[in-house]
Design a protein around this motif. Structure first.
Motif, PDB file in Angstrom:
ATOM      1  N   GLY A  13       0.760  -1.244   0.000  1.00 20.98           N
ATOM      2  CA  GLY A  13       0.000   0.000   0.000  1.00 20.98           C
ATOM      3  C   GLY A  13       0.787   1.288   0.000  1.00 20.98           C
ATOM      4  N   GLU A  14       2.032   1.264  -0.392  1.00 20.61           N
ATOM      5  CA  GLU A  14       2.810   2.504  -0.457  1.00 20.61           C
ATOM      6  C   GLU A  14       2.599   3.172  -1.819  1.00 20.61           C
ATOM      7  OE1 GLU A  14       6.609   2.393   2.241  1.00 20.61           O
ATOM      8  OE2 GLU A  14       6.716   0.834   0.729  1.00 20.61           O
ATOM      9  N   PHE A  15       1.349   3.393  -2.146  1.00 18.77           N
ATOM     10  CA  PHE A  15       0.983   3.920  -3.457  1.00 18.77           C
ATOM     11  C   PHE A  15       1.472   5.350  -3.647  1.00 18.77           C
ATOM     12  CE2 PHE A  15      -2.324   0.768  -2.389  1.00 18.77           C
ATOM     13  CZ  PHE A  15      -2.058  -0.142  -3.398  1.00 18.77           C
ATOM     14  N   GLN A  16       1.912   5.649  -4.844  1.00 18.04           N
ATOM     15  CA  GLN A  16       2.491   6.963  -5.141  1.00 18.04           C
ATOM     16  C   GLN A  16       1.490   8.100  -5.000  1.00 18.04           C
ATOM     17  OE1 GLN A  16       2.794   7.244  -9.821  1.00 18.04           O
ATOM     18  NE2 GLN A  16       3.547   5.263  -9.127  1.00 18.04           N
ATOM     19  N   GLU A  17       0.209   7.832  -5.110  1.00 15.70           N
ATOM     20  CA  GLU A  17      -0.799   8.892  -4.997  1.00 15.70           C
ATOM     21  C   GLU A  17      -1.057   9.321  -3.548  1.00 15.70           C
ATOM     22  OE1 GLU A  17      -2.002   6.442  -8.652  1.00 15.70           O
ATOM     23  OE2 GLU A  17      -1.209   6.028  -6.667  1.00 15.70           O
ATOM     24  N   LEU A  28      -1.909   3.534  -7.341  1.00 15.62           N
ATOM     25  CA  LEU A  28      -3.200   3.130  -6.783  1.00 15.62           C
ATOM     26  C   LEU A  28      -4.241   3.050  -7.896  1.00 15.62           C
ATOM     27  CD1 LEU A  28      -4.891   2.559  -4.224  1.00 15.62           C
ATOM     28  CD2 LEU A  28      -5.183   5.026  -3.990  1.00 15.62           C
ATOM     29  N   ARG A  29      -4.266   4.063  -8.744  1.00 16.14           N
ATOM     30  CA  ARG A  29      -5.245   4.090  -9.840  1.00 16.14           C
ATOM     31  C   ARG A  29      -5.082   2.901 -10.783  1.00 16.14           C
ATOM     32  NH1 ARG A  29      -4.483   9.349  -8.526  1.00 16.14           N
ATOM     33  NH2 ARG A  29      -6.372  10.583  -8.278  1.00 16.14           N
ATOM     34  N   ALA A  30      -3.843   2.520 -11.042  1.00 18.30           N
ATOM     35  CA  ALA A  30      -3.591   1.388 -11.942  1.00 18.30           C
ATOM     36  C   ALA A  30      -4.032   0.062 -11.326  1.00 18.30           C
ATOM     37  CB  ALA A  30      -2.113   1.327 -12.312  1.00 18.30           C
ATOM     38  N   GLY A  31      -4.158   0.025 -10.001  1.00 17.37           N
ATOM     39  CA  GLY A  31      -4.542  -1.212  -9.324  1.00 17.37           C
ATOM     40  C   GLY A  31      -6.036  -1.425  -9.195  1.00 17.37           C
ATOM     41  N   ILE A  32      -6.839  -0.453  -9.636  1.00 18.34           N
ATOM     42  CA  ILE A  32      -8.298  -0.573  -9.516  1.00 18.34           C
ATOM     43  C   ILE A  32      -8.797  -1.707 -10.405  1.00 18.34           C
ATOM     44  CG2 ILE A  32     -10.508   0.564  -9.968  1.00 18.34           C
ATOM     45  CD1 ILE A  32      -9.127   3.220  -9.340  1.00 18.34           C
ATOM     46  N   ARG A  33      -9.666  -2.530  -9.831  1.00 17.04           N
ATOM     47  CA  ARG A  33     -10.300  -3.611 -10.597  1.00 17.04           C
ATOM     48  C   ARG A  33     -11.808  -3.402 -10.578  1.00 17.04           C
ATOM     49  NH1 ARG A  33      -8.009  -8.870  -7.836  1.00 17.04           N
ATOM     50  NH2 ARG A  33      -8.849  -7.729  -6.096  1.00 17.04           N
ATOM     51  N   GLY A  34     -12.479  -3.905 -11.575  1.00 19.75           N
ATOM     52  CA  GLY A  34     -13.926  -3.734 -11.699  1.00 19.75           C
ATOM     53  C   GLY A  34     -14.733  -4.478 -10.656  1.00 19.75           C
ATOM     54  N   GLN A  35     -14.197  -5.562 -10.161  1.00 17.87           N
ATOM     55  CA  GLN A  35     -14.916  -6.322  -9.141  1.00 17.87           C
ATOM     56  C   GLN A  35     -13.924  -6.960  -8.184  1.00 17.87           C
ATOM     57  OE1 GLN A  35     -17.201  -9.131 -11.365  1.00 17.87           O
ATOM     58  NE2 GLN A  35     -15.492 -10.495 -11.728  1.00 17.87           N
ATOM     59  N   ALA A  36     -14.426  -7.296  -7.021  1.00 18.77           N
ATOM     60  CA  ALA A  36     -13.580  -7.895  -5.988  1.00 18.77           C
ATOM     61  C   ALA A  36     -13.162  -9.298  -6.396  1.00 18.77           C
ATOM     62  CB  ALA A  36     -14.336  -7.949  -4.665  1.00 18.77           C
ATOM     63  N   GLY A  37     -11.993  -9.687  -5.937  1.00 16.93           N
ATOM     64  CA  GLY A  37     -11.564 -11.064  -6.105  1.00 16.93           C
ATOM     65  C   GLY A  37     -12.378 -11.951  -5.170  1.00 16.93           C
ATOM     66  N   PRO A  38     -12.187 -13.251  -5.255  1.00 16.30           N
ATOM     67  CA  PRO A  38     -12.999 -14.167  -4.448  1.00 16.30           C
ATOM     68  C   PRO A  38     -12.841 -13.981  -2.938  1.00 16.30           C
ATOM     69  CG  PRO A  38     -11.182 -15.331  -5.509  1.00 16.30           C
ATOM     70  CD  PRO A  38     -11.205 -13.944  -6.073  1.00 16.30           C
ATOM     71  N   ASP A  39     -11.727 -13.408  -2.513  1.00 18.51           N
ATOM     72  CA  ASP A  39     -11.474 -13.245  -1.082  1.00 18.51           C
ATOM     73  C   ASP A  39     -11.480 -11.780  -0.645  1.00 18.51           C
ATOM     74  OD1 ASP A  39     -11.038 -16.046  -0.810  1.00 18.51           O
ATOM     75  OD2 ASP A  39      -8.995 -15.789  -1.563  1.00 18.51           O
ATOM     76  N   VAL A  63      -8.243   9.377  -1.783  1.00 19.76           N
ATOM     77  CA  VAL A  63      -7.688  10.193  -2.870  1.00 19.76           C
ATOM     78  C   VAL A  63      -8.333   9.872  -4.216  1.00 19.76           C
ATOM     79  CG1 VAL A  63      -5.470  10.509  -1.704  1.00 19.76           C
ATOM     80  CG2 VAL A  63      -5.749   8.628  -3.339  1.00 19.76           C
ATOM     81  N   LEU A  64      -9.118   8.819  -4.273  1.00 21.54           N
ATOM     82  CA  LEU A  64      -9.780   8.452  -5.524  1.00 21.54           C
ATOM     83  C   LEU A  64     -11.194   9.009  -5.629  1.00 21.54           C
ATOM     84  CD1 LEU A  64      -8.614   4.730  -5.808  1.00 21.54           C
ATOM     85  CD2 LEU A  64      -7.632   6.752  -6.916  1.00 21.54           C
ATOM     86  N   SER A  65     -11.761   9.456  -4.516  1.00 21.48           N
ATOM     87  CA  SER A  65     -13.116  10.009  -4.568  1.00 21.48           C
ATOM     88  C   SER A  65     -13.038  11.502  -4.859  1.00 21.48           C
ATOM     89  CB  SER A  65     -13.868   9.756  -3.257  1.00 21.48           C
ATOM     90  OG  SER A  65     -13.372  10.566  -2.222  1.00 21.48           O
ATOM     91  N   HIS A  96     -11.417  -2.472  -4.966  1.00 19.80           N
ATOM     92  CA  HIS A  96     -10.929  -3.815  -5.303  1.00 19.80           C
ATOM     93  C   HIS A  96      -9.475  -3.790  -5.772  1.00 19.80           C
ATOM     94  CE1 HIS A  96     -15.183  -4.357  -4.995  1.00 19.80           C
ATOM     95  NE2 HIS A  96     -15.407  -3.700  -6.110  1.00 19.80           N
ATOM     96  N   ILE A  97      -8.673  -2.977  -5.107  1.00 15.61           N
ATOM     97  CA  ILE A  97      -7.264  -2.821  -5.463  1.00 15.61           C
ATOM     98  C   ILE A  97      -6.564  -4.181  -5.430  1.00 15.61           C
ATOM     99  CG2 ILE A  97      -5.063  -1.799  -4.698  1.00 15.61           C
ATOM    100  CD1 ILE A  97      -7.064   0.198  -5.935  1.00 15.61           C
ATOM    101  N   ALA A  98      -5.828  -4.452  -6.476  1.00 14.44           N
ATOM    102  CA  ALA A  98      -5.068  -5.697  -6.559  1.00 14.44           C
ATOM    103  C   ALA A  98      -3.893  -5.642  -5.580  1.00 14.44           C
ATOM    104  CB  ALA A  98      -4.559  -5.892  -7.983  1.00 14.44           C
ATOM    105  N   LEU A  99      -3.672  -6.732  -4.874  1.00 16.49           N
ATOM    106  CA  LEU A  99      -2.553  -6.829  -3.935  1.00 16.49           C
ATOM    107  C   LEU A  99      -1.595  -7.924  -4.377  1.00 16.49           C
ATOM    108  CD1 LEU A  99      -4.404  -6.556  -0.496  1.00 16.49           C
ATOM    109  CD2 LEU A  99      -3.233  -4.751  -1.777  1.00 16.49           C
ATOM    110  N   ASP A 100      -0.427  -7.888  -3.806  1.00 21.94           N
ATOM    111  CA  ASP A 100       0.619  -8.865  -4.079  1.00 21.94           C
ATOM    112  C   ASP A 100       0.079 -10.286  -3.854  1.00 21.94           C
ATOM    113  OD1 ASP A 100       2.879 -10.661  -3.166  1.00 21.94           O
ATOM    114  OD2 ASP A 100       4.033  -8.883  -3.731  1.00 21.94           O
ATOM    115  N   GLU A 101       0.243 -11.143  -4.833  1.00 27.99           N
ATOM    116  CA  GLU A 101      -0.273 -12.518  -4.737  1.00 27.99           C
ATOM    117  C   GLU A 101       0.379 -13.284  -3.586  1.00 27.99           C
ATOM    118  OE1 GLU A 101      -2.614 -15.566  -5.012  1.00 27.99           O
ATOM    119  OE2 GLU A 101      -2.943 -13.805  -6.274  1.00 27.99           O
ATOM    120  N   GLU A 102       1.633 -12.992  -3.310  1.00 22.78           N
ATOM    121  CA  GLU A 102       2.308 -13.657  -2.191  1.00 22.78           C
ATOM    122  C   GLU A 102       1.623 -13.306  -0.865  1.00 22.78           C
ATOM    123  OE1 GLU A 102       6.747 -13.988  -0.176  1.00 22.78           O
ATOM    124  OE2 GLU A 102       6.538 -13.004  -2.118  1.00 22.78           O
TER     125      GLU A 102
END
Length: 135
Positions: A13-17, A28-39, A63-65, A96-102
């Motif tokens: 979460g150390e997003f540049q914005e 942060l803006r590039a990580g926006i997804r249209g829907q939540a992942g399963p978890d 900062v996105l609103s 629904h920001i994408a996070l590190d898969e690890e």
């Protein structure tokens, strides 16, 4: 020899914005997804449930609103292995920001329940991160 703290690569979460982000951090803006992942909801709950390593009186805003709605005060959370700021759960839940898969696999392996760290555990992490010693 690296001068980065051992947790540097496990910081979410150390997003540049964000004011508390890094200029070279992910977008942060590039990580926006249209829907939540399963978890998605379980991940947001995990993020909110991490132990508080540090807290400030600084209020953070979305900062996105368009109206920069208030989220909460800024806190640094941890589960002993990963670190993240308190506003990350908001962005995961709302955008629904994408996070590190690890990290996602790490949370799944813990059944989406972060350990509640002891005061001694938190002091040890603080010493490692900030080079402070508590007596």
């Amino acid at each position: 020899m690296s001068h980065q703290p051992p947790y540097a690569s496990r910081f979410l979460g150390e997003f540049q914005e964000l004011e508390h982000g890094r200029p070279d951090g992910p977008s942060l803006r590039a990580g926006i997804r249209g829907q939540a992942g399963p978890d998605g909801h379980r991940i947001a709950r995990y993020l909110r449930s991490g132990s508080v390593l540090a807290a400030t009186g600084t209020r953070v805003h979305d900062v996105l609103s368009s109206d920069r709605e208030p989220i909460d005060v800024l806190r640094l959370h941890t589960d002993g292995q990963w670190l993240w700021y308190s506003d990350l759960a908001h962005y995961v839940e709302r955008y629904h920001i994408a996070l590190d898969e690890e990290f996602l696999q790490h949370a799944r392996n813990r059944n989406f329940t972060p350990p509640q760290l002891s005061h001694a555990d938190l002091l040890k992490i603080e010493e490692t991160l900030f080079g402070t010693e508590k007596s």
